[in-house]
Design a protein around this motif. Sequence first.
Motif: not given
Length: 251
Positions: A150-170
């Motif tokens: 299991x990996x979470x390779x990428x994270x998306x943030x608003x203005x670089x601060x607030x996390x909006x989404x997380x990519x998941x690979x299984x």
Amino acid sequence: MNRLFTEKSDWETKIFRANMPALLFLLLLMVAAPWSVLAGEPDEFEKTTTGAGPLGLPSIAEPDTVRSNIWLTEALMAEIVASTARVLPAPPAAVQLVQNGTKTEDTLFKSALVRVLGGLGYEIYLEDEDPARQAAVDCIYSFNVHGVELEYPEVGRTLGLWRRWVDRELKVTVRVDLVMANSGRVLVSERIQRQFSDRISSDHFEMVDSELYEFTTAEISESGWKGRMEELIVLGTLAGLVAVYFSNTGD
């Protein structure tokens, strides 16, 4: 001359104060633009590398579905079982299960075997059953789970601060050896891998990640010093701009 210079400085200061909110807004847009391009909505980026089927994963387009890591692990295992069941004799053939590993993953895969093959109408026997009470079997299904990654390779943030989404690979990898009991003819002998990837909304992340097993939780890729430094730089820049604005408006 000094008077003209003073009047010009006062005029420039007034213009700077008047336009400071607009400058701040433009700077925020410049900072946010790269993140907005990457962020997107979760549904726009959901993707899968395994086929959906009645014994596997549901359609990726199904609404209001939050797939936990343990659920995905079991679904990918069921997909592997379904792919190997195609070479078995027609049900109700008798299949003996031989578990070659002792990890939790192996036990989960055995449960998937019982669920899927039993649902197809096969007779299932376990290796530790009393041979005196066991009927003759048609096939021997040996297995060993090589890994659940299991990996979470990428994270998306608003203005670089607030996390909006997380990519998941299984990814699930299993060694399968399927042999006819009477003749010894090999039906399957290979490492089989299934994998799934999607994008999870930040609101659903706690529903997905679980510490139930070691392979159902993972560290987010940005959790190290690099991710924290990027947040501090953005925060420091914004704080500096705000301080400059208020210091000028207070003169």
